[in-house]
Design an enzyme around this catalytic site. Structure first.
Site, mmCIF file in Angstrom:
data_model
loop_
_atom_site.group_PDB
_atom_site.id
_atom_site.type_symbol
_atom_site.label_atom_id
_atom_site.label_comp_id
_atom_site.label_asym_id
_atom_site.label_seq_id
_atom_site.Cartn_x
_atom_site.Cartn_y
_atom_site.Cartn_z
ATOM 1 N N ASP A 89 -9.404 -16.001 30.761
ATOM 2 C CA ASP A 89 -9.867 -14.982 31.697
ATOM 3 C C ASP A 89 -10.605 -13.946 30.860
ATOM 4 O O ASP A 89 -10.021 -13.361 29.936
ATOM 5 C CB ASP A 89 -8.687 -14.308 32.388
ATOM 6 N N HIS A 146 -6.757 -21.203 26.274
ATOM 7 C CA HIS A 146 -6.532 -22.612 26.566
ATOM 8 C C HIS A 146 -7.678 -23.474 26.052
ATOM 9 O O HIS A 146 -8.739 -22.969 25.675
ATOM 10 C CB HIS A 146 -6.356 -22.800 28.073
ATOM 11 N N SER A 252 -8.802 -9.370 22.764
ATOM 12 C CA SER A 252 -9.910 -9.516 21.843
ATOM 13 C C SER A 252 -10.990 -10.410 22.421
ATOM 14 O O SER A 252 -11.325 -10.322 23.589
ATOM 15 C CB SER A 252 -9.415 -10.037 20.497
#
Length: 293
Positions: A89, A146, A252
């Site tokens: 995200d 992921h 980050s």
């Protein structure tokens, strides 16, 4: 004010501040931890309805809250063997072709793939004339990273460096930001060639954690560390698309590199676009879809 914010970063003791915040974020402080989490949720408008555990009291430390899990099924992984999915995200900071070995950081700023990958020119050559994407994770985002596709880990590289903030303001004003900040480079072999997934550290990012290696914290210094992994056997590290590969303890940036003529970005990709883990990111080029383009 923007100039002041940028200049302050040059003078801040970023490593010392990050270590201090990291210790506080991992401390079990009871009601104080809960109060800090509540304040953070309010300040950054974190959507706790998406979290598997929505009550701030559930989390024993701030880090546990920051790397919170999402509810099952909330981020479905896009179907299709040729579909590469977003690893996180985030917000699209930059994306496009790698030209003359350079990646765009922001308007007026670029840096080289050799610098990003820890000075390994042979490794950088694998991505010559390829594609890259830079994804910025804001404080309110889900902070697990992921796999965008199936892959076998070939090499992990820890590159020491600075810990500047990686928000858009800093990216526009600090030259070579992503090639000078501390980072962990992960090189995967995939069915369509090599892919790099780079996790970039930043101010008060307590640590970068990987599912196969735990928290990556080599001794402080200027040494670049490399770990090689076998392609097969019980020491190999393999992933399926959508599986978690790492997490940031405070947010980050993730940077992906792809080899030449291997992928095309999804039509949804645009500067400043919001990304959701598991949604289409790019498509593997095949003879069939190249003929239809």
């Amino acid at each position: 004010m923007d100039k002041i914010k940028v200049e302050l970063q040059h003078w801040l003791p970023k490593h010392a501040l990050t270590r201090l915040v990291g210790k506080l974020a991992s401390a079990r402080l009871g009601s104080l931890t809960t109060a800090i989490i509540r304040g953070f949720i309010k300040q950054y408008k974190v959507n706790m309805d998406e979290a598997l555990h929505s009550d701030p009291k559930h989390f024993g430390t701030f880090n546990e809250f920051f790397v919170r899990e999402l509810k099952d099924g909330l981020r479905p992984i896009a179907d299709g063997e040729a579909v590469i999915t977003h690893p996180a995200d985030a917000c699209v900071s930059q994306f496009g072709p790698i030209v003359d070995g350079k990646l765009i950081q922001a308007k007026g700023h670029d840096y080289t793939s050799v610098e990003l990958l820890g000075g390994d020119s042979a490794l950088a050559d694998e991505f010559t004339d390829g594609e890259f994407a830079t994804l910025y994770l804001s404080p309110s985002d889900y902070h697990r990273v992921h796999m965008p596709c199936d892959g076998v880990l070939r090499q992990m590289i820890y590159v020491p460096g600075d810990l500047y903030s990686v928000n858009p303001l800093t990216a526009e004003n600090i030259p070579n930001l992503f090639a000078r900040n501390e980072r962990v480079v992960c090189i995967f072999d995939t069915e369509f060639g090599p892919m790099a997934q780079v996790l970039v550290g930043a101010t008060i990012v307590g640590s970068i954690e990987l599912t196969w290696a735990g928290t990556v914290t080599p001794p402080r210094g200027n040494t670049v560390y490399r770990w090689d992994y076998p392609a097969t056997g019980n020491k190999s590290v393999t992933f399926k698309k959508g599986e978690e590969m790492g997490r940031f303890k405070l947010g980050s940036t993730v940077i992906n590199l792809f080899a030449k003529d291997k992928i095309r970005f999804d039509d949804s990709m645009a500067l400043s676009a919001t990304t959701r883990m598991g949604a289409p990111f790019a498509h593997i080029k095949t003879e069939e879809n190249q003929a239809s383009e």
